[in-house]
Design a protein around this motif. Structure first.
Motif, mmCIF file in Angstrom:
data_model
loop_
_atom_site.group_PDB
_atom_site.id
_atom_site.type_symbol
_atom_site.label_atom_id
_atom_site.label_comp_id
_atom_site.label_asym_id
_atom_site.label_seq_id
_atom_site.Cartn_x
_atom_site.Cartn_y
_atom_site.Cartn_z
ATOM 1 N N SER A 29 -7.935 10.174 8.272
ATOM 2 C CA SER A 29 -6.651 10.722 7.825
ATOM 3 C C SER A 29 -5.730 9.589 7.339
ATOM 4 O O SER A 29 -5.791 8.455 7.856
ATOM 5 C CB SER A 29 -5.959 11.477 8.967
ATOM 6 O OG SER A 29 -6.751 12.552 9.399
ATOM 7 N N PHE A 30 -4.914 9.923 6.366
ATOM 8 C CA PHE A 30 -3.894 8.987 5.897
ATOM 9 C C PHE A 30 -2.806 9.801 5.205
ATOM 10 O O PHE A 30 -3.007 10.980 4.874
ATOM 11 C CB PHE A 30 -4.488 7.934 4.944
ATOM 12 C CG PHE A 30 -5.165 8.531 3.737
ATOM 13 C CD1 PHE A 30 -4.443 8.827 2.575
ATOM 14 C CD2 PHE A 30 -6.531 8.784 3.745
ATOM 15 C CE1 PHE A 30 -5.071 9.359 1.471
ATOM 16 C CE2 PHE A 30 -7.158 9.315 2.644
ATOM 17 C CZ PHE A 30 -6.421 9.606 1.497
ATOM 18 N N THR A 31 -1.652 9.182 4.984
ATOM 19 C CA THR A 31 -0.528 9.864 4.334
ATOM 20 C C THR A 31 -0.027 9.022 3.164
ATOM 21 O O THR A 31 -0.224 7.800 3.102
ATOM 22 C CB THR A 31 0.634 10.071 5.320
ATOM 23 O OG1 THR A 31 1.064 8.797 5.802
ATOM 24 C CG2 THR A 31 0.192 10.923 6.500
ATOM 25 N N MET A 32 0.609 9.711 2.231
ATOM 26 C CA MET A 32 1.247 9.029 1.098
ATOM 27 C C MET A 32 2.367 9.915 0.580
ATOM 28 O O MET A 32 2.353 11.132 0.765
ATOM 29 C CB MET A 32 0.233 8.722 -0.006
ATOM 30 C CG MET A 32 -0.290 9.934 -0.752
ATOM 31 S SD MET A 32 -1.058 9.496 -2.311
ATOM 32 C CE MET A 32 0.386 8.996 -3.235
ATOM 33 N N ALA A 33 3.347 9.270 -0.061
ATOM 34 C CA ALA A 33 4.491 10.004 -0.612
ATOM 35 C C ALA A 33 4.361 10.076 -2.126
ATOM 36 O O ALA A 33 4.109 9.070 -2.789
ATOM 37 C CB ALA A 33 5.792 9.307 -0.228
ATOM 38 N N PHE A 34 4.480 11.275 -2.684
ATOM 39 C CA PHE A 34 4.421 11.447 -4.123
ATOM 40 C C PHE A 34 5.805 11.181 -4.716
ATOM 41 O O PHE A 34 6.815 11.727 -4.225
ATOM 42 C CB PHE A 34 3.983 12.870 -4.473
ATOM 43 C CG PHE A 34 2.507 13.091 -4.325
ATOM 44 C CD1 PHE A 34 1.658 12.889 -5.395
ATOM 45 C CD2 PHE A 34 1.960 13.478 -3.111
ATOM 46 C CE1 PHE A 34 0.310 13.087 -5.266
ATOM 47 C CE2 PHE A 34 0.617 13.675 -2.964
ATOM 48 C CZ PHE A 34 -0.224 13.475 -4.048
#
Length: 744
Positions: free
Chosen positions: A42-47
Motif C-alpha cells: 500500500s502507498f498514498t499520493m496526492a493528485f
C-alpha cells in the motif's frame, strides 16, 4: 493504492515520476529495483489540480523535447544522417554499440516527450489530470496474479478500472507533438468473424460448456464494441446409427437441439454458454449479424430451415461439428431389463441375459464403455416356509454377481434354491466428490466413508422364484387319514407337493397313486386343489372285529410324467405339466420268461409295437419278451373294456389282477390269418384316478406285435393314448410312504 500479488513476485511502481514501490520500475527484464516477500502493498499520493498539473507537465514536455532533439542529433552524427525521419534501423555489426545506445536513448526521449505533452494537453485543455504510471511485475513460478485497488476520502475502495487507464497512440514520428488517433473498425462481417473454445468441439451432457465469439470487420479487425446480434443453435444430425468418435464406438439414439446463452462483453467478444442434455453428434451454427437481419430461425422446422434462414450469417468455420458425450453414470436413471427381473426358478442360476443393466447418465443417455460398480442383492419379502419337514430358519439374503460387458451394459446373475417372493435390489455404488472443506489437497478424507449405493430405476424389482417340479422324496402327507381310518367311512388327508429343495409347490398338475393293502386292497382318490395341495381320500370296507383294528399299508406314489427331467436355465419352469403321462416303462429281455436283468429299458408312448421279423431286442430276434409297467388314468368314470391283440402272446394286469390275455390256452380269440390273438377284459374305473398297469408279451419265432386298445360307453375304441399312461420308472413313493394305517 493497494496492490495484491504473489509473495514470490517482485513489484515496482512509479507514479507521476515518483518511485512509490521498489525505487523504480525497470523494464520488466530484471532491470531496476522492486519489492517482494509480501502479498499486499500500500502507498498514498496526492493528485494535483488540473491547472498546476498542466503547467508542471508543460515544462516537463518542453524539457523532454529538448532532450529528444539532442539525442536525435547524436544519432545523426553517428549514422551520418541515415536515420533521418526516425526509421527503424538495425546495425549491420554488433560492434556499433555506441550507435545502438544513442538510438535507444533517442526513442526513449521521443516517447517520453509525447507522453508529457499529452498529459499537459489533457490537463490544460480538458481539465483532466493524467498521471503517468509505470508498473513492473517480475514473476517467478506458479500461478501469476496482480490486482490494483484505490480509494480516497470521497471514494470507496474499488478495483482500478480499465476506463481510468490510458495509453499514448502517436500518429506521427515527427518531433512535433502527436495527437492520439483512434481508427474505428468497419461494420461486423460474419464470414471473417471467429470463435474459439473447446465448446466448439465437444461437451458432456449435463455440464455447461463455453466458447467465445469474436466479431470482426471485413479486414479481420476485432470489433472493439458490442451490440451485434449473436446466436448459436445446434441440431442433432444422427439418429439411430453407430458412429466412430475419437476411435470410440458409441451408439447415440434420439434427436435433439439446443441453443446457447449469449453475454455481450462490450469489447467485440461474446461469451457463449450452453447446457446439452441429449448425447450425440450435433451441427452447431454460430451466427453473427445486426438486429436488421430479421427474426431468429424456427428451431422446430428442422436443420434445413435453419440453414436456409441463416445463410450469410455464419462465422468462419460454422457450422461446427460438436460431439456431446454422455455424462457420469447416475444411479437413479440406470435401467435393467430381462425375464429374471420378475421371475426365476429355484435351484437354477439365472442365465446371462436374464437381467441386463444399462448404465445411463443423469439425462438417461446410455453410457459407453464400462467401469461402473453395481451391487445386487436378493432379499426375501415374506416370511419363508420352513425348508424341510422338521423346519429350519429361512435363508438369508443372497448376493448376485455382475459382469461388466464393456459396452455400457452389465449382466446380472443370482441364485437361490428357495421359492417365494423376493426384492431384487440393484444399486450403483457412487463415490461423491469430497466436501468443500476438503478441497485443500493437504487435507485427507475417507473415500469409502463417502460411498453410497443408489437404487437404479425400478429397483427393488419384485421377483417371484418358482419352485421346481414336484419331487416324491420331499413331498409330504398330513392329516389323520395318513395314520388311521374307520370302516365304511371316507377318510381324508392332504398331500403337499414339494420340489427337490423342499419348496411347497404353488400350483397343481401332479398325478398321485393311492392304494391301501391289508385285509383288502382299497383304492384311493387324490383330487388336485390347484395350489400345490391335493385332497386324498379312501374308504375301507372290511369291518374290523369289535374292539379290534385292521392294519393296512398305504402307498402314496407320485406318478411323474415321462417328460419329467431336472429343470435347467434353458428349460424354464412353467409350473405345470403338459402332455399327460407320456407312456409306460418298457423292459426288453432276451428270453421268453422275463428272466434276469433286462437288456434294454426305455419309455414308450403306447403299447403299440409291430416288430414283424425284426429284432424285439438288439440281440434277440426270436425267443424274447417285453414288460410294460406304469399307471393308467381313467378318462371317464365308467366300465372300461380293454382289448389286447398280440402275436405270439400277451397279458394285461390292472392293480395286479389279470384283466385280459391273448394266450391261446386262455380261450382268447385267435385270428389264424395274421397270426394274432385277442383277449378282452373290463374294469370299473373312476375318472382321474390312477391304476397300476402291467402288460407282458413274449415272442417265439417269426412275427411279433402287441397292441392295447380300450373303449367304453362314453369312449370310442382306440389305442390307449400316451396322455393317460404314466411310466413306472419315474414314479416314486413320497416321504414316509408306505404309511402304516390302522382302520377301526
Amino acid at each position: 493504492f493497494t496492490i495484491t500479488t504473489q509473495p514470490t513476485d517482485t513489484i515496482s511502481v512509479e507514479i507521476d515520476g515518483q518511485a512509490m514501490l521498489g525505487g523504480g520500475g525497470g523494464d520488466g527484464e530484471g532491470e531496476g529495483g522492486g519489492v517482494s516477500g509480501a502479498t499486499t502493498y500500500s502507498f498514498t499520493m496526492a493528485f494535483p489540480s488540473a491547472a498546476t498539473h498542466g503547467e508542471t507537465w508543460r515544462i516537463k514536455a518542453n524539457e523532454a523535447y529538448v532532450e529528444s532533439a539532442k539525442a536525435k542529433a547524436t544519432v545523426d552524427k553517428l549514422s551520418n544522417g541515415t536515420l533521418n525521419g526516425g526509421e527503424a534501423w538495425t546495425p549491420d555489426t554488433t560492434t556499433q554499440t555506441e550507435l545502438k545506445a544513442a538510438y535507444r536513448a533517442w526513442l526513449d526521449a521521443k516517447n517520453y516527450a509525447a507522453k508529457t505533452a499529452a498529459v499537459a494537453a489533457a490537463a490544460s485543455q480538458s481539465g483532466v489530470v493524467l498521471v503517468p504510471l509505470v508498473m513492473s511485475l517480475r514473476h517467478q513460478t506458479g500461478h501469476a496474479s496482480i490486482k490494483v485497488e484505490w480509494e480516497s476520502v470521497s471514494m470507496a475502495r474499488t478495483e482500478l478500472a480499465s476506463t481510468e487507464l490510458y495509453r499514448i497512440l502517436p500518429i506521427s514520428d515527427k518531433e512535433s507533438v502527436g495527437w492520439p488517433l483512434y481508427v474505428e473498425p468497419s461494420p461486423t462481417d460474419p464470414p471473417t468473424s471467429t470463435a474459439v473454445g473447446t465448446g466448439l468441439l465437444s461437451a458432456i451432457a449435463g455440464v455447461t460448456d463455453h466458447f467465445t465469439v469474436e466479431a470482426r470487420d471485413t479486414f479481420g479487425n476485432l470489433r472493439l464494441k458490442g451490440g451485434d446480434q449473436v446466436s448459436s443453435v445446434a441440431t442433432q444430425i444422427v439418429i439411430g446409427r453407430t458412429l466412430s468418435t475419437d476411435n470410440e464406438q458409441s451408439t447415440y439414439l434420439g434427436a435433439g437441439s439446443f441453443t446457447t446463452d449469449v453475454i455481450d462483453a462490450g469489447d467485440g467478444t461474446y461469451n457463449m454458454s450452453y447446457y446439452p442434455i441429449i448425447a450425440g453428434v450435433y451441427t452447431m451454427s454460430v451466427l453473427v449479424g445486426t438486429s436488421a437481419t430479421g427474426p431468429a430461425p424456427h428451431l422446430d422446422l428442422g436443420y434445413s430451415n435453419i440453414e436456409e434462414a441463416t445463410a450469410g450469417s455464419h462465422i468462419r468455420g460454422s457450422p461446427f461439428k460438436v460431439v456431446i458425450h454422455p455424462g457420469a453414470t447416475f444411479g437413479s436413471t440406470c435401467t435393467a431389463f430381462g425375464e429374471n427381473t420378475y421371475r426365476a426358478d429355484a435351484g437354477i442360476a439365472t442365465p446371462a441375459g436374464g437381467v441386463t443393466i444399462v448404465a445411463r447418465d443423469k439425462h438417461s443417455n446410455v453410457r459407453p464403455g464400462g467401469g461402473d460398480e453395481f451391487v445386487v442383492k436378493l432379499v426375501p419379502v415374506y416370511p419363508q416356509e420352513p425348508r424341510t419337514m422338521t423346519g429350519t430358519a429361512p435363508d438369508p439374503s443372497f448376493d448376485g454377481s455382475v459382469t461388466d460387458n464393456g459396452d455400457g451394459t452389465y449382466s446380472v446373475t443370482y441364485y437361490t434354491n428357495r421359492s417365494g417372493t423376493y426384492d431384487l435390489m440393484i444399486k450403483l455404488r457412487e463415490t461423491p466428490s469430497p466436501p468443500h472443506h476438503l478441497d485443500d489437497p493437504t487435507q485427507t478424507y475417507d473415500a469409502e466413508a463417502l460411498e453410497s449405493d443408489v437404487h437404479i430405476a425400478g429397483s427393488p424389482f419384485r421377483v417371484y422364484v418358482l419352485p421346481q417340479l414336484p419331487s416324491a422324496s420331499t413331498s409330504t402327507a398330513s392329516g389323520a387319514g395318513s395314520r388311521y381310518g374307520y370302516t365304511n367311512t371316507t377318510t381324508s388327508f392332504t398331500v403337499h407337493a414339494r420340489d427337490e429343495y423342499s419348496n411347497l409347490l404353488d400350483r397343481g398338475g401332479a398325478e398321485w397313486y393311492l392304494r391301501l393293502r391289508g385285509p383288502e386292497v382299497v383304492r384311493g382318490v387324490v383330487n388336485d386343489n390347484g395350489d400345490g395341495e391335493y385332497s386324498a381320500a379312501y374308504t375301507p370296507t372290511i369291518k374290523a372285529q369289535p374292539g379290534g383294528v385292521a392294519n393296512y399299508s398305504m402307498d402314496v406314489i407320485l406318478a411323474s410324467p415321462a417328460s419329467f427331467t431336472t429343470l435347467t436355465a434353458s428349460q424354464p419352469n412353467n409350473g405345470v405339466w403338459s402332455g399327460g403321462g407320456g407312456g409306460l416303462t418298457a423292459s426288453y429281455y432276451t428270453n421268453k420268461g422275463l428272466q434276469g436283468e433286462p437288456l434294454l429299458t426305455r419309455i414308450e408312448k403306447q403299447v403299440n409295437v409291430n416288430h414283424m421279423y425284426g429284432a424285439v431286442a438288439p440281440s434277440a430276434i426270436d425267443h424274447a419278451s417285453v414288460r410294460w409297467q406304469g399307471y393308467v388314468k381313467a378318462p371317464v368314470s365308467d366300465t372300461i373294456k380293454f382289448e389286447l391283440v398280440a402275436n405270439d402272446g400277451a397279458d394285461l394286469l390292472i392293480d395286479g389282477a389279470l384283466v385280459a390275455s391273448s394266450r391261446t390256452n386262455t380261450g382268447a380269440d385267435r385270428n389264424h390269418e395274421d397270426g394274432t390273438s385277442t383277449g378282452w377284459g373290463s374294469v370299473v374305473m373312476e375318472q382321474g384316478v390312477l391304476y397300476e398297469i402291467e402288460v407282458t408279451s413274449y415272442e417265439r419265432v417269426g412275427t411279433s406285435s402287441v397292441v392295447l386298445f380300450w373303449q367304453s360307453g362314453r369312449t370310442p375304441r382306440s389305442v390307449v393314448p400316451p396322455f393317460f399312461l404314466y411310466p413306472q420308472s419315474t414314479a416314486a413313493h413320497i416321504h414316509g410312504s408306505p404309511f402304516d394305517v390302522a382302520v377301526f
